[in-house]
Every structure is written in structure tokens, then in C-alpha cells.
Write an enzyme that holds these catalytic residues in place. Sequence first.
Site, PDB file in Angstrom:
ATOM      1  N   TYR A 291      69.463 -21.631  10.101  1.00 36.82           N
ATOM      2  CA  TYR A 291      69.568 -20.943  11.390  1.00 36.82           C
ATOM      3  C   TYR A 291      69.325 -21.959  12.495  1.00 36.82           C
ATOM      4  CZ  TYR A 291      68.579 -17.642  15.197  1.00 36.82           C
ATOM      5  OH  TYR A 291      68.586 -16.945  16.383  1.00 36.82           O
TER       6      TYR A 291
ATOM      7  N   ASP B  32      67.597 -30.274  12.597  1.00 42.36           N
ATOM      8  CA  ASP B  32      66.979 -29.166  13.328  1.00 42.36           C
ATOM      9  C   ASP B  32      65.566 -29.016  12.787  1.00 42.36           C
ATOM     10  OD1 ASP B  32      66.018 -26.842  14.352  1.00 42.36           O
ATOM     11  OD2 ASP B  32      67.764 -25.605  13.844  1.00 42.36           O
TER      12      ASP B  32
ATOM     13  N   LYS C 286      58.937 -24.459  18.751  1.00 39.77           N
ATOM     14  CA  LYS C 286      57.750 -23.847  18.140  1.00 39.77           C
ATOM     15  C   LYS C 286      56.471 -24.657  18.379  1.00 39.77           C
ATOM     16  CE  LYS C 286      60.735 -21.344  14.977  1.00 39.77           C
ATOM     17  NZ  LYS C 286      60.696 -19.909  14.988  1.00 39.77           N
TER      18      LYS C 286
HETATM   19  N1  PMP Z   1      66.281 -23.575  14.649  1.00 34.26           N
HETATM   20  C1  PMP Z   1      65.436 -23.178  13.693  1.00 34.26           C
HETATM   21  C2  PMP Z   1      65.304 -24.004  12.442  1.00 34.26           C
HETATM   22  C3  PMP Z   1      64.665 -22.027  13.862  1.00 34.26           C
HETATM   23  O1  PMP Z   1      63.824 -21.630  12.893  1.00 34.26           O
HETATM   24  C4  PMP Z   1      64.816 -21.288  15.063  1.00 34.26           C
HETATM   25  C5  PMP Z   1      64.013 -20.008  15.326  1.00 34.26           C
HETATM   26  N2  PMP Z   1      63.432 -19.392  14.274  1.00 34.26           N
HETATM   27  C6  PMP Z   1      65.711 -21.742  16.031  1.00 34.26           C
HETATM   28  C7  PMP Z   1      66.430 -22.895  15.790  1.00 34.26           C
HETATM   29  C8  PMP Z   1      65.915 -20.997  17.315  1.00 34.26           C
HETATM   30  O2  PMP Z   1      64.768 -21.113  18.101  1.00 34.26           O
HETATM   31  P1  PMP Z   1      64.456 -20.033  19.255  1.00 34.26           P
HETATM   32  O3  PMP Z   1      64.172 -18.743  18.566  1.00 34.26           O
HETATM   33  O4  PMP Z   1      63.281 -20.614  19.973  1.00 34.26           O
HETATM   34  O5  PMP Z   1      65.658 -19.963  20.133  1.00 34.26           O
END
Ligand code: PMP
Length: 424
Positions: free
Chosen positions: A145, A233, A261
Site C-alpha cells: 500500500y 516506501d 508515521k
Molecule cells: N505507505 C505505507 C507503507 C503505509 O503503510 C501507508 C499508511 N498506512 C501509506 C503509505 C499512506 O500513508 P498515509 O495514511 O499517511 O497517507
Amino acid sequence: MAEPTTNEALYARACAVTPGGVNSPVRAFRSVGGTPYFVARGEGPWVWDVEGRRYLDLVQSYGPAIHGHAHPRIVEAVQAAAGEGSTFGAPTEREVLLAEEITGRVHGCEQVRLVSSGTEACMSAVRVARGATGRSRVVLFEGCYHGHSDGLLAGGGSGVATLGLPASAGVPAAAVADTLVVPYNTVPEIGEDVACVIVEPVAANMGLVPPAPGFLQGLRDACDAAGALLIFDEVITGFRLARGGASAFYGVTPDLWCFGKVIGGGLPLAAFGGRRDVMEQLAPLGPVYQAGTLSGNPLATAAGLASLAMLDDGAYEELGARVARLAAGLASALAAAGLTAQVPVVGTLVGVFFAGEPVTDYAGAKASADTGLFPAFMHGLLQRGVAVAPGAYEILFPGLAHGDAELDLVVDAVGAVAKELAAG
Ligand code: PMP
């Protein structure tokens, strides 16, 4: 003082004014049934709902709260920052300090730009990669994701997987025409039309799926051979897996990183960064446009700096030891109950699958979810005062506020629930 309320009452009111009653679909209980608890406050490893019920929290905001809730040093930093003004539209010193902190920790990441969400970080990293290479195609992996920007909403993990969405309505075919989705843990053919490969170096949005030996290095080599850029990511792994994140942990250096995060200490802050020559494609130096009114927000940078200041090598050793102990306890409690399960661990990251063999890709993660055991598992834990994210594709997030006593509570609760599940 507000009137005392209940989860049910708040949920009904929320549903009237907010789609599904939640501001992010992963918070909904749709896939597990029941009513979400509304959090009134949190402290350390605990949260209390509006009815005064206390839960040992393994959701931890899906990662940011690595120090637990309302850590005094973070609270103090944010309070001090708020008193000095919360946003200016002019640069501030803490933005420099945070960028120095990130680039100092992550070898090869020479410049960063701060944004406000992981979605923005991933969307912007891909745009820079496309701008820098002059190519369009993006390769991503099934079950990973990368936020909810149009071009990356294909084959997604987390809530997209939980709700069984193929991707999303509202994303025009043209927006994903250049997005290629391939299975995790297999190095794909990278053609010379590929701008970038974006990957979670440890997949953590389809449960926890470690990279197979050689997978990340294989991606590095394939990208180099094709002239494509490699994006890690690290929104979950960054500053959680190790001081320098997954690239340090595995010794594979991408061209671009996405962070989020943990670096915001619980406030909306994320970042993308990479090699100087790539990052200097960004406006105002280069032709790739990206911007943000609240980017590098003074409260968020204060929280992020306070959070990272407490994350030295010792903190990762400590967290790794606690996670190892938790994972061993979970594995033996699940086995003792006779429940077929796996407890994958990568350093400080841990998950649970209902599977007989280690899970290596999205098909395996989906088979675990398709056992249908997760809703009863999650509600059984909730009844015993342990909160895990309400989705079969989420990992557990123990943090530095979870001591041995709290983790033992988790193991006991999982053991009791597993016995019920095994008994059918
Ligand atoms: N990349 C990863 C690996 C994530 O786990 C997440 C959110 N869980 C995101 C991108 C998107 O981040 P956000 O919810 O802060 O937009």
C-alpha cells in the site's frame, strides 16, 4: 463539560455526518462487525474509550505512536511549539533540524522534502522519479500500500484489501494505465519504459511479509540495468525497523525513500527523499512541481524531533528484544491452543497469519484472511481488553511503551482466544 456518551451513540451520530462514521476506512469495523470504540484518551500503551473502558493498544495509530500515547517529552515539545505559532508559510529552523536528522540517519538519502501524509510522500516520490527519468511506467507489488493517490491505487493492501476492493471507483483507467502490479517477492522484468519500482521493503499492509533473500537486491540490480529508479516506501519501516530504516537493515540503497508515521511523533508529517541529483528535480530548482501549505508544520516537526531524539540504537535493540519475546509467546500460545498460525517477525515488526506455512505474497495473505478467523480473533481480544487493528491485513504495533507485563497480557489474551477459535 460534554454529556457522557456511548460508543453506540457516537457511532450513530458519526454515521449521520461522516461516510461510514470514520475518517479513514481502516478504522471502520465493517469487515469484523460491531461498533468501533471511540477513543477518549491514551497514555503509554493504553487507550480509554468514551465509556471508560481501557484497552492495551496494539493499533498505536498504525505506527506513529512508537513511544506510546501522550509521551511527556512529545507533549511538552508540541505545547511549546503551539505557543510560538502553529504555521507561518515561511521556513523554520526545526524543518532544517528534522531534514538533517533524517539524512543523517539514512545513508544515501541526501535531501528530503517534508509533507503531511504518507500518501503525499509516495505520490511525490513517484512524480520525481518520472520527472527525473522522463519515463511514465511505475511498477508496484500486489498487497503493498502506497497511499491513496490515483496512480498508486492498484492492487493495494491495507484497507483496500480488507474491503476487497479491486482498486477504487473514481480512479480513471488512464490514471493507472502506466501502473504495473506484480507479485511480491518476485523480481519482475523491468523494461526501459519503467520510471520507478516502488516497494515496501518489508511488506506490512498484507500482514507482515518479509522480503525473500535477494529480493531487494534483485530489484536494485534490475532497476540499475534498466535505468529505472528504486523507491523504498518506508512509511512503516522507517525509524521503526532500525535507526536507518529498512535500507540500513538490509544493506540495499534505493534512489528514493518515503517516510511517515514515526517521523511525525503522532502529528501529520511525512517525507520523501533521495539522492541530491534526483531531489534537485523538484521546484524551485527543477521542473517537477510539488508543494504544501502545512508542509514542515512547526508542531509536527517539534513532535517528530522529540520522537526521533528518543530513538537511538539502544531503543531499537530494546524494542527488538520485546518483539522477539512477544512473538515467541504468541507462537507458543497459538500452538498450545492447536490453532494453525504463523507469527512472522522482522526485527521490531510482528504479525499473525492463520496459515500453516510462512506467507510470502498476497495470495498467501489472502488465504489467511479467507479463513474467516480474524473477526472472532479481533473481537475476542477486544473483549479481553487488547485492541488490534480491525483488519485481517494489518500488523501488530507493539512499541516502547509496552513493557513485559503488558506484552504478557497480550500473550494470555491471544492464548485464550486461540483456544476458543480452535474449539470452533
Ligand atoms: N505507505 C505505507 C507503507 C503505509 O503503510 C501507508 C499508511 N498506512 C501509506 C503509505 C499512506 O500513508 P498515509 O495514511 O499517511 O497517507
